[in-house]
Design an enzyme around this catalytic site. Structure first.
Site, PDB file in Angstrom:
ATOM      1  N   ASP A  60      35.740  49.686  38.291  1.00 60.35           N
ATOM      2  CA  ASP A  60      36.462  49.122  39.424  1.00 60.35           C
ATOM      3  C   ASP A  60      37.739  48.447  38.929  1.00 60.35           C
ATOM      4  O   ASP A  60      37.847  48.107  37.744  1.00 60.35           O
ATOM      5  CB  ASP A  60      35.547  48.101  40.116  1.00 60.35           C
TER       6      ASP A  60
ATOM      7  N   ASP B 213      40.119  45.864  41.127  1.00 55.87           N
ATOM      8  CA  ASP B 213      40.282  44.483  41.588  1.00 55.87           C
ATOM      9  C   ASP B 213      39.047  43.646  41.273  1.00 55.87           C
ATOM     10  O   ASP B 213      37.940  43.956  41.722  1.00 55.87           O
ATOM     11  CB  ASP B 213      40.516  44.463  43.108  1.00 55.87           C
TER      12      ASP B 213
ATOM     13  N   ASP C  66      32.183  44.394  40.184  1.00 52.35           N
ATOM     14  CA  ASP C  66      32.041  42.951  40.375  1.00 52.35           C
ATOM     15  C   ASP C  66      31.405  42.597  41.708  1.00 52.35           C
ATOM     16  O   ASP C  66      31.310  41.411  42.038  1.00 52.35           O
ATOM     17  CB  ASP C  66      33.426  42.279  40.284  1.00 52.35           C
TER      18      ASP C  66
END
Length: 243
Positions: free
Chosen positions: A31, A33, A194
């Site tokens: 990922d 961001d 995240d």
């Protein structure tokens, strides 16, 4: 769990039992961001520039941060919903998004930073011969700009972005697509992310998942997301891989 201390490593199997290794990984989807880059300051700044231009007061950073995770369109929609105190119309969303694109493109890396340990971790993955992709709900043009700005582009074999397919995370389609590009089974993929979007997309595809403690969890408890591991830095991950 917001600790950024890389020495604090908590590991959870999908059954919530402790695990020390993740087996069979041939490729890694990562990922952007909240995982590779801390983009929140510039994302939130773009939102507030839009709101100011529309005549509204700026929103607090922590509130706008909680809207991140499901793509720029949803980020802007939730921000408009907050100031309007109602669901924005299609025309309002379209106008706000045109302003958002302008402001974000002009200030995309003013305050964005790369997380500690990311480059060292990517080097370790590369040294082990692992293929890597970026799998993000962020649009391609912004993803490419940021990867180039931070000299990360050479690490990745391909990108799967928010405008690559018709669906984004938590739908597993991005994971299936990336696995197909790599020529591996989704079970041989590891997702590093995240948030619940990353964990759910990976699990739905049958892939393993490691979550970072420092990212944008949208208020969810990472320990509830059934990840294979939760770590504080990329450099914690190679020790978990049984390769």
């Amino acid at each position: 769990m917001n600790c950024q201390d890389g020495t604090l490593v908590k590991r959870y199997a999908s059954t919530n039992e402790m695990t020390n290794t993740i087996s069979g990984v041939r490729a890694i989807a990562i990922d952007l961001d909240g995982t590779l880059l801390d983009t929140i300051p510039d994302l939130c700044s773009a939102v507030n520039r839009v709101l100011t231009e529309l005549g509204f007061a700026e929103l607090p950073l922590q509130l706008v941060k909680s809207f991140v995770g499901k793509g720029l369109g949803e980020h802007m929609r939730k921000s408009l919903l907050t100031v309007l105190k109602r669901e924005p119309t299609d025309d309002e969303k379209a106008h706000a998004m045109s302003l958002y694109k302008k402001h974000y493109a002009a200030h995309i890396a003013d305050q964005t930073t790369i997380y500690p340990g990311v480059v060292a971790g990517l080097d370790l993955f590369k040294a082990r011969g692992l293929k890597m992709s970026v799998v993000t709900n962020k649009w391609t043009v912004y993803t490419e700009t940021l990867l180039a700005h931070f000299a990360l582009a050479p690490y990745f074999d391909h990108l799967v972005c928010g405008d690559t397919l018709t669906t984004g995370k938590p739908d597993p389609g991005m994971m299936f697509y990336s696995a197909g590009r790599f020529g591996v089974h989704p079970r041989e993929m590891l997702m590093i992310g995240d948030s619940g979007n990353d964990s759910r997309a990976a699990q739905a595809a049958g892939s393993k998942v490691v979550l970072m403690t420092y990212g944008y969890s949208e208020g969810e408890n990472l320990a509830d997301l059934r990840a294979n591991a939760i770590v504080g830095t990329f450099t914690d991950i190679p020790a978990l891989l049984d390769i």
